[in-house]
Design an enzyme around this catalytic site. Structure first.
Site, mmCIF file in Angstrom:
data_model
loop_
_atom_site.group_PDB
_atom_site.id
_atom_site.type_symbol
_atom_site.label_atom_id
_atom_site.label_comp_id
_atom_site.label_asym_id
_atom_site.label_seq_id
_atom_site.Cartn_x
_atom_site.Cartn_y
_atom_site.Cartn_z
ATOM 1 N N ASN A 28 0.738 -1.457 0.062
ATOM 2 C CA ASN A 28 0.128 0.098 -0.039
ATOM 3 C C ASN A 28 0.925 1.397 -0.178
ATOM 4 O O ASN A 28 0.375 2.342 0.138
ATOM 5 C CB ASN A 28 -0.988 0.052 1.157
ATOM 6 C CG ASN A 28 -0.334 -0.123 2.713
ATOM 7 O OD1 ASN A 28 0.874 -0.181 2.536
ATOM 8 N ND2 ASN A 28 -1.134 0.118 3.586
ATOM 9 N N ASP A 30 3.415 2.775 1.775
ATOM 10 C CA ASP A 30 3.858 3.430 2.835
ATOM 11 C C ASP A 30 5.169 3.046 3.423
ATOM 12 O O ASP A 30 5.523 3.462 4.599
ATOM 13 C CB ASP A 30 2.926 3.432 4.231
ATOM 14 C CG ASP A 30 2.920 2.130 4.928
ATOM 15 O OD1 ASP A 30 3.227 0.867 4.018
ATOM 16 O OD2 ASP A 30 2.136 1.704 5.848
ATOM 17 N N ASP A 34 3.567 -5.626 4.152
ATOM 18 C CA ASP A 34 2.108 -5.924 4.610
ATOM 19 C C ASP A 34 1.449 -6.745 3.742
ATOM 20 O O ASP A 34 2.146 -7.675 3.187
ATOM 21 C CB ASP A 34 1.396 -4.654 4.318
ATOM 22 C CG ASP A 34 1.575 -4.082 2.907
ATOM 23 O OD1 ASP A 34 1.294 -4.938 2.155
ATOM 24 O OD2 ASP A 34 1.511 -2.724 2.872
ATOM 25 N N ASP A 103 2.854 -17.317 14.152
ATOM 26 C CA ASP A 103 3.810 -17.482 15.316
ATOM 27 C C ASP A 103 2.958 -17.264 16.668
ATOM 28 O O ASP A 103 2.345 -16.470 16.663
ATOM 29 C CB ASP A 103 4.871 -16.317 15.281
ATOM 30 C CG ASP A 103 6.118 -16.489 15.407
ATOM 31 O OD1 ASP A 103 6.372 -17.176 16.400
ATOM 32 O OD2 ASP A 103 7.071 -16.506 14.447
ATOM 33 N N ASP A 200 7.081 -19.844 20.045
ATOM 34 C CA ASP A 200 8.298 -18.960 20.272
ATOM 35 C C ASP A 200 8.944 -19.350 21.546
ATOM 36 O O ASP A 200 8.197 -19.427 22.565
ATOM 37 C CB ASP A 200 8.179 -17.559 20.189
ATOM 38 C CG ASP A 200 9.053 -16.705 20.286
ATOM 39 O OD1 ASP A 200 9.999 -16.669 19.412
ATOM 40 O OD2 ASP A 200 9.393 -15.727 21.262
ATOM 41 N N GLU A 254 10.245 -23.489 18.848
ATOM 42 C CA GLU A 254 11.474 -22.928 18.832
ATOM 43 C C GLU A 254 11.983 -23.300 20.167
ATOM 44 O O GLU A 254 11.612 -22.937 21.245
ATOM 45 C CB GLU A 254 11.387 -21.527 18.587
ATOM 46 C CG GLU A 254 12.832 -20.844 18.487
ATOM 47 C CD GLU A 254 13.135 -19.561 18.791
ATOM 48 O OE1 GLU A 254 14.020 -18.947 18.575
ATOM 49 O OE2 GLU A 254 12.365 -19.094 19.689
ATOM 50 N N HIS A 326 14.762 -15.227 10.627
ATOM 51 C CA HIS A 326 14.872 -13.605 11.198
ATOM 52 C C HIS A 326 15.768 -13.321 12.405
ATOM 53 O O HIS A 326 15.939 -12.377 12.731
ATOM 54 C CB HIS A 326 13.317 -13.092 11.308
ATOM 55 C CG HIS A 326 12.905 -13.946 12.601
ATOM 56 N ND1 HIS A 326 12.630 -15.135 12.701
ATOM 57 C CD2 HIS A 326 12.675 -13.466 14.072
ATOM 58 C CE1 HIS A 326 12.174 -15.649 13.886
ATOM 59 N NE2 HIS A 326 12.215 -14.432 14.699
ATOM 60 N N ASP A 327 16.453 -14.281 13.064
ATOM 61 C CA ASP A 327 17.171 -14.183 13.909
ATOM 62 C C ASP A 327 18.504 -14.215 13.727
ATOM 63 O O ASP A 327 19.577 -14.125 14.803
ATOM 64 C CB ASP A 327 16.711 -15.029 15.296
ATOM 65 C CG ASP A 327 15.484 -14.942 15.732
ATOM 66 O OD1 ASP A 327 15.261 -13.644 15.947
ATOM 67 O OD2 ASP A 327 14.823 -15.758 16.353
HETATM 68 C C1 GLC Z 1 12.540 -15.913 19.542
HETATM 69 C C2 GLC Z 1 12.128 -15.055 18.230
HETATM 70 C C3 GLC Z 1 12.894 -13.911 18.254
HETATM 71 C C4 GLC Z 1 12.677 -13.052 19.413
HETATM 72 C C5 GLC Z 1 12.677 -13.620 20.612
HETATM 73 C C6 GLC Z 1 11.873 -13.415 21.795
HETATM 74 O O1 GLC Z 1 13.806 -16.174 19.755
HETATM 75 O O2 GLC Z 1 12.569 -15.820 17.359
HETATM 76 O O3 GLC Z 1 12.949 -12.849 17.095
HETATM 77 O O4 GLC Z 1 13.237 -11.662 19.533
HETATM 78 O O5 GLC Z 1 12.120 -15.260 20.610
HETATM 79 O O6 GLC Z 1 10.447 -13.061 21.671
HETATM 80 CA CA CA Z 2 2.744 -1.069 3.731
#
Ligand code: GLC
Ligand code: CA
Length: 563
Positions: A28, A30, A34, A103, A200, A254, A326-327
């Site tokens: 969109n 910005d 999204d 998640d 998580d 995780e 992402h970590d």
């Molecule tokens: C998990 C997630 C991470 C987050 C952490 C606390 O390791 O993958 O991105 O910062 O938990 O929630």
């Molecule tokens: Ca957006």
């Protein structure tokens, strides 16, 4: 063979694609990724051959930890759209034949969640009073992200526990009302049609009674034994499993710092609560405990970790396979070579995609995105990178400290996806919320779509080869030449058919002596990242003099076994 008894669950034959929505695609205009962008890109995701999507947290959040600090579990962050848009994405994914998992972050909430705001008020008849872990005196635990694990709240006049950032207070899972809330969250998403959860830091949710002090002189890790695999963990998870089972939902935990033996308790037997677990052993081949404590990459460490999990879970539980999320910083920059970008990116794909288990591909990994190197710590946004920089190695030079951030920051995984070579890498019409990696002109989806030998098209090949292939899905794993410092070789075998995966991690040509008994056998090339040198489909006689491997050469060959 135990493999034969293995049940054929959908997730075992699936490949997952992980979307960290904020940096995936801005629909969109910005500057923030999204669910409109996701909607438009679902055909692309499907074109990889994947079967399921894992969304990082999409919920309302003040973003102290980019979505892992949730302020409402049953809604969508306004930056990403709304529930209607989420349902559109979900339906379209389903129509395309892809499942969707969410998640689930229940170790902690945001301090801006209604429960915490209420809990802060205290008072005996306050239903939220014991939703969190409050104490008059803190113990000596450290948090992972921001100093001590306790913060004083002046309104309540007590300290609350936060294993992560200050804005992430830990929930009190010993309170049955909190567990009921969790079950309601599960039902909310499952009844909408979501197919499961990635859970998580799930091995941290039950804390040792009395919250005893940790080993004081060990920062952070000295207190982990007080909350990892805690006393009631399996009881609580059994309650959640029951709800998930009503919907046939998949559960993937995780498990930071989880060992194979403790993982087996989550994955098998009476205490089975998870279908898979994300382990971390193989993510420390270039560091100690965490990427921030960097050391040179050693293939042998990677092989040790991968083989350990392959052997120990065999016939008992199912592995999850990943190299990025992402970590973690980008894998080519860590275990591969930015110089041999295509070669090492495809070799890494080969090395992990054919292990036994379910592969996960993180957005941008399929085009070999690499680490970003920003010039000042102020340009980074990740709470843990900032904390590491400002807390440790303060006597080192600024350059050295920044170098530590360059090799370790989670922000490298969170730069906008590079779709094409236009401004902002085709991620957004306007300036994106975060820096685009300057290499987007060369490394982008559009370039790689039209290049048959690109990393992107190689991932597609890997997925195609794995799909519906009983040997690669269920065959037994065996490693060869373990001591070799540059080559990772393993076999996947079922009956008398074997696939051999051979990956060089050397940045130069090497001669690889095949294990005894291989010479003069015929083998069919099934996949090669030097396809002109070794043409897929060709049948070759394995040489006595060894295989001449080019830099980061990887191949998959198929052989008939006679014994
Ligand atoms: C998990 C997630 C991470 C987050 C952490 C606390 O390791 O993958 O991105 O910062 O938990 O929630
Ligand atoms: Ca957006």
């Amino acid at each position: 063979m135990s493999e034969k008894k293995e049940s054929r669950d959908w997730y075992k034959e699936a490949v997952f694609y992980q979307i960290w929505v904020r940096s995936f695609c801005d629909g969109n205009g910005d500057g923030i990724g999204d669910l409109y962008g996701v909607y438009d890109k679902l055909e692309y995701v499907k074109s990889l051959g994947v079967d399921a999507i894992w969304f990082n947290p999409l919920y309302p959040s003040p973003n102290a930890d980019y979505g892992y600090d949730i302020s409402d579990y049953c809604d969508i962050h306004p930056d990403y759209g709304d529930l209607d848009q989420f349902k559109k994405v979900l339906n379209k994914a389903h129509e395309l034949g892809m499942k969707v998992i969410m998640d689930l972050v229940i170790n902690h909430t945001s301090d801006e969640h209604k429960w915490f705001k209420e809990s802060r008020k205290g008072g005996d008849d306050n239903p939220y009073k014991d939703y969190y872990i409050w104490r008059d005196e803190p113990n000596n635990w450290d948090s992972f992200f921001e100093g001590k694990a306790w913060e004083f709240d002046s309104l309540r006049g007590q300290y609350y526990l936060h294993l992560f950032a200050k804005k992430q207070p830990d929930l009190n899972m010993d309170n049955p009302k909190v567990r009921e809330e969790v079950k309601n969250i599960l039902r909310f998403w499952l009844s909408m049609g979501v197919d499961g959860f990635r859970e998580d830091v799930i091995n941290f949710i039950s804390k040792k009674e009395g919250l005893p002090n940790g080993i004081g002189f060990l920062p952070v890790i000295g207190s982990i034994h007080n909350f990892k695999d805690g006393p009631h963990i399996h009881e609580y998870l059994a309650e959640f499993r029951k709800v998930c089972d009503e919907y046939g939902a998949v559960q993937i935990g995780e498990g930071p710092m989880t060992t194979v033996n403790t993982a087996l308790k989550y994955l098998s037997g009476d205490t089975k609560s998870m279908d898979m677990m994300f382990s971390f052993d193989h993510m420390t081949a270039d560091c100690l405990f965490t990427e921030y404590l960097h050391r040179p990459f050693k293939l042998i460490r990677l092989k040790n970790a991968l083989s350990k999990w392959q052997y120990k879970l065999a016939g008992k539980a199912w592995n999850s396979l990943y190299l990025e999320n992402h970590d973690h910083p980008r894998i080519i920059s860590r275990y591969g070579s930015e110089k041999y970008h295509r070669e090492s990116g495809t070799a890494l794909a080969t090395a992990y995609m054919f292990l036994k288990g379910t592969p996960f591909i993180y957005q941008g990994q399929e085009i070999g995105m690499t680490n970003i190197k920003l010039s000042s710590i102020d340009q980074y946004v990740d709470v843990s990178s900032k904390n590491n920089y400002h807390k440790y190695h303060l006597k080192d030079s600024i350059e050295d400290r920044l170098h530590r951030i360059h090799v370790s920051s989670r922000d490298s995984a969170r730069t906008p996806v590079q779709w094409d070579d236009s401004e902002n890498a085709g991620f957004s019409r306007v300036k994106p919320w975060f820096f685009v990696n300057p290499n987007y002109k060369e490394i982008n989806v559009k370039n790689q779509e039209s290049d048959k030998e690109s990393i992107l098209n190689y991932y597609r090949e890997c997925i195609r080869l794995r799909k519906n292939n009983p040997v690669l899905l269920y065959g037994k794993y065996k490693e060869y030449e373990h001591g070799n410092a540059f080559v990772y070789m393993y076999e996947r075998r079922r009956g008398n058919i074997s696939y051999f995966i051979i990956c060089s991690f050397a940045p130069e040509k090497i001669l690889f002596m095949l294990p005894k008994g291989f010479a003069n056998h015929t083998a069919k090339i099934m996949l090669s990242n030097y396809p002109k040198k070794r043409v897929p489909g060709e049948i070759r006689i394995l040489p006595e003099m060894g295989l001449k491997l080019s830099p980061y050469e990887a191949l998959v060959i198929k052989m008939k076994r006679t014994k």
